[in-house]
Design a protein around this motif. Sequence first.
Motif, PDB file in Angstrom:
ATOM      1  N   GLY A 496       3.963   7.404  -4.915  1.00 17.39           N
ATOM      2  CA  GLY A 496       4.039   8.666  -5.639  1.00 17.39           C
ATOM      3  C   GLY A 496       3.510   9.809  -4.811  1.00 17.39           C
ATOM      4  O   GLY A 496       2.558   9.659  -4.038  1.00 17.39           O
ATOM      5  N   PHE A 497       4.143  10.956  -4.966  1.00 18.73           N
ATOM      6  CA  PHE A 497       3.704  12.153  -4.250  1.00 18.73           C
ATOM      7  C   PHE A 497       2.752  12.985  -5.094  1.00 18.73           C
ATOM      8  O   PHE A 497       1.757  13.513  -4.598  1.00 18.73           O
ATOM      9  N   LEU A 498       3.056  13.107  -6.368  1.00 19.41           N
ATOM     10  CA  LEU A 498       2.237  13.934  -7.257  1.00 19.41           C
ATOM     11  C   LEU A 498       1.106  13.140  -7.918  1.00 19.41           C
ATOM     12  O   LEU A 498       0.257  13.744  -8.585  1.00 19.41           O
ATOM     13  N   GLU A 499       1.095  11.826  -7.742  1.00 15.52           N
ATOM     14  CA  GLU A 499      -0.001  11.031  -8.276  1.00 15.52           C
ATOM     15  C   GLU A 499      -1.323  11.455  -7.627  1.00 15.52           C
ATOM     16  O   GLU A 499      -1.373  11.717  -6.425  1.00 15.52           O
ATOM     17  N   PRO A 500      -2.428  11.499  -8.394  1.00 18.29           N
ATOM     18  CA  PRO A 500      -3.736  11.805  -7.779  1.00 18.29           C
ATOM     19  C   PRO A 500      -4.049  10.811  -6.668  1.00 18.29           C
ATOM     20  O   PRO A 500      -3.684   9.631  -6.745  1.00 18.29           O
ATOM     21  N   TRP A 501      -4.737  11.298  -5.658  1.00 22.30           N
ATOM     22  CA  TRP A 501      -5.029  10.438  -4.521  1.00 22.30           C
ATOM     23  C   TRP A 501      -5.768   9.154  -4.899  1.00 22.30           C
ATOM     24  O   TRP A 501      -5.449   8.086  -4.365  1.00 22.30           O
ATOM     25  N   PRO A 502      -6.777   9.179  -5.789  1.00 24.52           N
ATOM     26  CA  PRO A 502      -7.425   7.911  -6.160  1.00 24.52           C
ATOM     27  C   PRO A 502      -6.451   6.891  -6.738  1.00 24.52           C
ATOM     28  O   PRO A 502      -6.562   5.692  -6.462  1.00 24.52           O
ATOM     29  N   GLN A 503      -5.484   7.365  -7.532  1.00 27.56           N
ATOM     30  CA  GLN A 503      -4.498   6.443  -8.091  1.00 27.56           C
ATOM     31  C   GLN A 503      -3.591   5.893  -6.990  1.00 27.56           C
ATOM     32  O   GLN A 503      -3.259   4.694  -6.988  1.00 27.56           O
ATOM     33  N   GLN A 504      -3.190   6.747  -6.070  1.00 31.49           N
ATOM     34  CA  GLN A 504      -2.398   6.274  -4.938  1.00 31.49           C
ATOM     35  C   GLN A 504      -3.159   5.219  -4.154  1.00 31.49           C
ATOM     36  O   GLN A 504      -2.603   4.185  -3.754  1.00 31.49           O
ATOM     37  N   PHE A 505      -4.451   5.476  -3.919  1.00 30.32           N
ATOM     38  CA  PHE A 505      -5.270   4.540  -3.138  1.00 30.32           C
ATOM     39  C   PHE A 505      -5.377   3.198  -3.849  1.00 30.32           C
ATOM     40  O   PHE A 505      -5.255   2.136  -3.229  1.00 30.32           O
ATOM     41  N   ALA A 506      -5.600   3.242  -5.165  1.00 27.53           N
ATOM     42  CA  ALA A 506      -5.734   1.996  -5.923  1.00 27.53           C
ATOM     43  C   ALA A 506      -4.427   1.199  -5.893  1.00 27.53           C
ATOM     44  O   ALA A 506      -4.430  -0.021  -5.668  1.00 27.53           O
ATOM     45  N   ASP A 507      -3.309   1.870  -6.127  1.00 24.38           N
ATOM     46  CA  ASP A 507      -2.012   1.182  -6.108  1.00 24.38           C
ATOM     47  C   ASP A 507      -1.700   0.638  -4.718  1.00 24.38           C
ATOM     48  O   ASP A 507      -1.181  -0.484  -4.572  1.00 24.38           O
ATOM     49  N   ALA A 508      -2.008   1.445  -3.692  1.00 28.95           N
ATOM     50  CA  ALA A 508      -1.732   1.023  -2.321  1.00 28.95           C
ATOM     51  C   ALA A 508      -2.605  -0.162  -1.924  1.00 28.95           C
ATOM     52  O   ALA A 508      -2.155  -1.066  -1.211  1.00 28.95           O
ATOM     53  N   SER A 509      -3.859  -0.170  -2.383  1.00 32.97           N
ATOM     54  CA  SER A 509      -4.754  -1.276  -2.048  1.00 32.97           C
ATOM     55  C   SER A 509      -4.254  -2.584  -2.646  1.00 32.97           C
ATOM     56  O   SER A 509      -4.275  -3.641  -1.990  1.00 32.97           O
ATOM     57  N   ALA A 510      -3.786  -2.535  -3.904  1.00 32.61           N
ATOM     58  CA  ALA A 510      -3.236  -3.736  -4.525  1.00 32.61           C
ATOM     59  C   ALA A 510      -1.992  -4.212  -3.785  1.00 32.61           C
ATOM     60  O   ALA A 510      -1.791  -5.421  -3.571  1.00 32.61           O
TER      61      ALA A 510
END
Length: 574
Positions: A496-510
Amino acid sequence: MKPPPTLSRARPLWLSSARAELIWCGLFALFVLGVGIGLRDPWPSDEPRFALVARWMVEHGQWLFPHRGHELYPDKPPVFMWTQALAYFLTRSWRIAFLLPSLLSALGAPALTYDLARRLWNHRSALLAALTLLVTIHFTYQMRNAQIDPLLLGWITLANYGLLRHLLLGPSWRWFWIGCFFAGVGVVTKGVGVLALLMLIPFAFVRRRGWRHVARFDGSAGRWALGAAAFLLPVLAWLVPMVLIAQADGDPQHAEYVQNILFGQTVHRYATPPGHLHSPAYFLGIIAVDWLPLSLLLPWALPAWWRRLKRRDARFLLPLGWVVLVLLFFSLSPGKRDVYILPALPITALALAPLLPALLRRRGVRAAVFTLTLGLSGALALAGALAVTRHPKWSLRLEQSLDPQIWWLFLAIGLAGLVIVALTRLRRAPQGWLAFATVLWSVYGLWGYPLLNGDRSALDVMRKARTIAGPQAAIGLIAWKEQNLLMAQGPVAEFGFLEPWPQQFADASAWLQADPAQRWLFSLDTAMGACVNRSKATYVGHANRREWWMFRADALVAGCVPAGTKDGSGGADD
């Protein structure tokens, strides 16, 4: 009004024939506007966004609902991206295709300005008007970029051409309908295309007051109504299928897209803009500085225009009245950008056309143009020489985001300009500016484009990221910008581009931990926070004034999510 003389009978300006002058000026325009195409990739802030959307259209067939990655891109209608996609089908090269719509629009604007000025006045005035437009800094610089505004300028100029052919040189209902149609095309390109129809306001005034050089009509209401139909045709051709599909598929994202594109990006953005807030006088500064050297002529042009308006000459009131209305429209909104008034430049050059032969002979005008060429050349040469020999602090700060060779480019342009000034002197100052503009844009395109491209396009860091990961591994993007996804090499994933960075980080880590042997994460340094052990991460490089890192699963701090809510959307998209 008598029809304009053909080119074979027109009085030439410099060469032996008007036709030869037109051919050479066309080649000059193609060179100045097109030199360097194919030597760079899209540069921020807007170019990578539109090229990414266009590429998604080509690859996924999503033509009515543009996407930025897997997310919808609801900020602009799709017309500009359609033209880029069409250019790709024709050229099979994104390096050419993303700039081709702007180039065609840029070539069309001076051509239309010339043709209309020739019909209203004569070949000599028209040629000078087209050249003045072509070498005005704001025009040349913006039209060499792949943004929506250059294409919008093309549609509005074409709309104004059709309207003025009818209102001043008519009646010509075909041209009136063509003008209305392209005003509609401007609307579905970037809402404000409707501003072309403001030309009807000064026309109504001069017609009622009986001004000279205004066309006389039979008063057919049906023909005028067909203009409204022509205007609505392209709008409805885009709007109706989009709305029907959004209603039929029941996708809430499509419904939200329709709501945002129709209201959020028009009325709301004009009334309560999210950024670029400036005073009502903002555009006066843009005209004074960005419109050089055209703006140097205004102290002499303003009283000359006033004298012609007192003579009730509609050929001046219609274009000048339209420019004033456009300035007023954008000045009333708190949000302002320099490109908003870009479509007013061709019409200003048109209004200047009959004045230019006399103005350019005035000593004061030549002195102003000479001073501009000398001052800009001297500043570039001095900055380049100081940076190369003395390395002052300001140059070292700029070198953090620019290749140090940029100073040699500055020095080369500046020294060439000083040579031109010495050769042309005051007597031929206008020709001196033409020569300097040729040097400026050719050096910028042939040397500057390759020099700056690696950093500005993010091509270098994305190539290095692929080298670090290897040819088969997938790279996940965190806090990415459009140029990162556009320039990515090999398999990539985004969250996601507009997703908040913490959410991007959490999804990317999983995602990373699901296959740690074959996956890497690529992240903006500030988006990682304290959740990545940097001793186990790899520094990729610097691009677009940002630092980028890569890491694998063993660099993650267990249970950590970066603090903050900052997102990756960047600045306002205008």
